[in-house]
Design a protein around this motif. Structure first.
Motif, PDB file in Angstrom:
ATOM      1  N   HIS A   3       0.855  -1.193   0.000  1.00  0.00           N
ATOM      2  CA  HIS A   3       0.000   0.000   0.000  1.00  0.00           C
ATOM      3  C   HIS A   3       0.886   1.237   0.000  1.00  0.00           C
ATOM      4  O   HIS A   3       1.815   1.349   0.795  1.00  0.00           O
ATOM      5  CB  HIS A   3      -0.932   0.046   1.214  1.00  0.00           C
ATOM      6  CG  HIS A   3      -1.801   1.264   1.194  1.00  0.00           C
ATOM      7  ND1 HIS A   3      -1.480   2.409   1.876  1.00  0.00           N
ATOM      8  CD2 HIS A   3      -2.945   1.547   0.533  1.00  0.00           C
ATOM      9  CE1 HIS A   3      -2.398   3.332   1.646  1.00  0.00           C
ATOM     10  NE2 HIS A   3      -3.291   2.834   0.833  1.00  0.00           N
ATOM     11  N   THR A   5       0.810   5.591  -0.130  1.00  0.00           N
ATOM     12  CA  THR A   5       0.081   6.855  -0.110  1.00  0.00           C
ATOM     13  C   THR A   5       0.957   7.870  -0.829  1.00  0.00           C
ATOM     14  O   THR A   5       2.137   8.032  -0.477  1.00  0.00           O
ATOM     15  CB  THR A   5      -0.216   7.315   1.319  1.00  0.00           C
ATOM     16  OG1 THR A   5      -1.013   6.315   1.959  1.00  0.00           O
ATOM     17  CG2 THR A   5      -0.986   8.634   1.319  1.00  0.00           C
ATOM     18  N   LYS A  39       5.802   9.957  -3.225  1.00  0.00           N
ATOM     19  CA  LYS A  39       5.544   9.220  -1.994  1.00  0.00           C
ATOM     20  C   LYS A  39       5.857  10.055  -0.749  1.00  0.00           C
ATOM     21  O   LYS A  39       6.764  10.880  -0.749  1.00  0.00           O
ATOM     22  CB  LYS A  39       6.390   7.946  -1.964  1.00  0.00           C
ATOM     23  CG  LYS A  39       6.058   6.963  -3.066  1.00  0.00           C
ATOM     24  CD  LYS A  39       7.000   5.765  -3.003  1.00  0.00           C
ATOM     25  CE  LYS A  39       6.903   4.922  -4.248  1.00  0.00           C
ATOM     26  NZ  LYS A  39       7.574   5.527  -5.410  1.00  0.00           N
ATOM     27  N   PRO A  46       1.709  14.970   4.665  1.00  0.00           N
ATOM     28  CA  PRO A  46       1.484  15.004   3.216  1.00  0.00           C
ATOM     29  C   PRO A  46       1.931  16.331   2.597  1.00  0.00           C
ATOM     30  O   PRO A  46       2.533  16.348   1.520  1.00  0.00           O
ATOM     31  CB  PRO A  46      -0.024  14.795   3.087  1.00  0.00           C
ATOM     32  CG  PRO A  46      -0.391  13.998   4.294  1.00  0.00           C
ATOM     33  CD  PRO A  46       0.499  14.530   5.388  1.00  0.00           C
ATOM     34  N   PHE A  72      -9.209  13.048  -2.637  1.00  0.00           N
ATOM     35  CA  PHE A  72      -8.386  11.853  -2.526  1.00  0.00           C
ATOM     36  C   PHE A  72      -9.125  10.706  -3.180  1.00  0.00           C
ATOM     37  O   PHE A  72     -10.340  10.751  -3.367  1.00  0.00           O
ATOM     38  CB  PHE A  72      -8.024  11.530  -1.065  1.00  0.00           C
ATOM     39  CG  PHE A  72      -9.118  10.853  -0.292  1.00  0.00           C
ATOM     40  CD1 PHE A  72      -9.200   9.472  -0.247  1.00  0.00           C
ATOM     41  CD2 PHE A  72     -10.062  11.603   0.388  1.00  0.00           C
ATOM     42  CE1 PHE A  72     -10.221   8.854   0.460  1.00  0.00           C
ATOM     43  CE2 PHE A  72     -11.081  10.998   1.097  1.00  0.00           C
ATOM     44  CZ  PHE A  72     -11.157   9.615   1.135  1.00  0.00           C
ATOM     45  N   THR A  74      -8.553   6.145  -3.963  1.00  0.00           N
ATOM     46  CA  THR A  74      -7.719   4.943  -3.893  1.00  0.00           C
ATOM     47  C   THR A  74      -7.897   4.158  -5.180  1.00  0.00           C
ATOM     48  O   THR A  74      -8.950   4.234  -5.832  1.00  0.00           O
ATOM     49  CB  THR A  74      -8.088   4.058  -2.688  1.00  0.00           C
ATOM     50  OG1 THR A  74      -9.435   3.605  -2.840  1.00  0.00           O
ATOM     51  CG2 THR A  74      -7.933   4.814  -1.383  1.00  0.00           C
ATOM     52  N   VAL A  82      -2.905   2.062  -4.123  1.00  0.00           N
ATOM     53  CA  VAL A  82      -2.408   3.433  -4.006  1.00  0.00           C
ATOM     54  C   VAL A  82      -3.523   4.369  -3.546  1.00  0.00           C
ATOM     55  O   VAL A  82      -4.632   4.347  -4.091  1.00  0.00           O
ATOM     56  CB  VAL A  82      -1.832   3.916  -5.360  1.00  0.00           C
ATOM     57  CG1 VAL A  82      -1.375   5.368  -5.261  1.00  0.00           C
ATOM     58  CG2 VAL A  82      -0.684   3.025  -5.806  1.00  0.00           C
ATOM     59  N   THR A  83      -3.213   5.190  -2.548  1.00  0.00           N
ATOM     60  CA  THR A  83      -4.077   6.285  -2.130  1.00  0.00           C
ATOM     61  C   THR A  83      -3.439   7.565  -2.648  1.00  0.00           C
ATOM     62  O   THR A  83      -2.261   7.828  -2.376  1.00  0.00           O
ATOM     63  CB  THR A  83      -4.220   6.343  -0.602  1.00  0.00           C
ATOM     64  OG1 THR A  83      -4.792   5.111  -0.146  1.00  0.00           O
ATOM     65  CG2 THR A  83      -5.114   7.505  -0.174  1.00  0.00           C
ATOM     66  N   LEU A  85      -3.521  11.644  -2.681  1.00  0.00           N
ATOM     67  CA  LEU A  85      -3.987  12.859  -2.014  1.00  0.00           C
ATOM     68  C   LEU A  85      -3.664  14.025  -2.938  1.00  0.00           C
ATOM     69  O   LEU A  85      -2.495  14.352  -3.137  1.00  0.00           O
ATOM     70  CB  LEU A  85      -3.285  13.044  -0.670  1.00  0.00           C
ATOM     71  CG  LEU A  85      -3.324  11.865   0.308  1.00  0.00           C
ATOM     72  CD1 LEU A  85      -2.494  12.181   1.544  1.00  0.00           C
ATOM     73  CD2 LEU A  85      -4.757  11.532   0.689  1.00  0.00           C
TER      74      LEU A  85
END
Length: 130
Positions: A3, A5, A39, A46, A72, A74, A82-83, A85
């Protein structure tokens, strides 16, 4: 399944266009278009990650206080879940310099971004521009 973000930036110029950068040949989805970003590292917010990534990728300086969270989403890719933002920003310092092997960039009217060839997860965040 891994996973990730990631943070992405919708950088808007005075003409209302959004900066889109082409992915390097050596990455997943080579030559596809995307919002610049990357990333989040350990111990980064973030917003801090986005400021760092924008400088590392395209040599622009942006400030945490100028970022606005937009959307956002996913997406399950073959290599990772992948999330994304997405933040917006209208202020920066410097001139765009592609520093990580990206073939190109363009400023695109917001309502035309959906017409570009992008990794699938990006289409889930484009409704903020329609």
């Amino acid at each position: 399944m891994k996973h990730l973000t990631v943070v992405a930036l919708a950088l808007e110029n005075d003409g209302g266009e959004i900066l889109i950068v082409q992915r390097p040949e050596t990455t997943y989805y080579p030559f596809y278009w995307e919002f610049p970003g990357g990333k989040i590292e350990p111990n980064e917010t973030p917003e801090q990650a986005l400021c760092r990534e924008i400088f590392e990728e395209i040599d622009l300086i942006i400030n945490v206080g100028d970022l606005t969270p937009l959307r956002f989403a996913t997406h399950l890719y073959p290599h990772a879940h992948v999330t994304i933002l997405l933040f917006s920003c209208k202020k920066w310092t410097g001139e765009i310099k592609l520093k990580e092997g990206q073939p190109g960039y363009q400023w695109v009217k917001a309502n035309k971004i959906k017409d570009l060839k992008m990794p699938e997860g990006n289409y889930k965040i484009l409704d903020v521009f329609c």
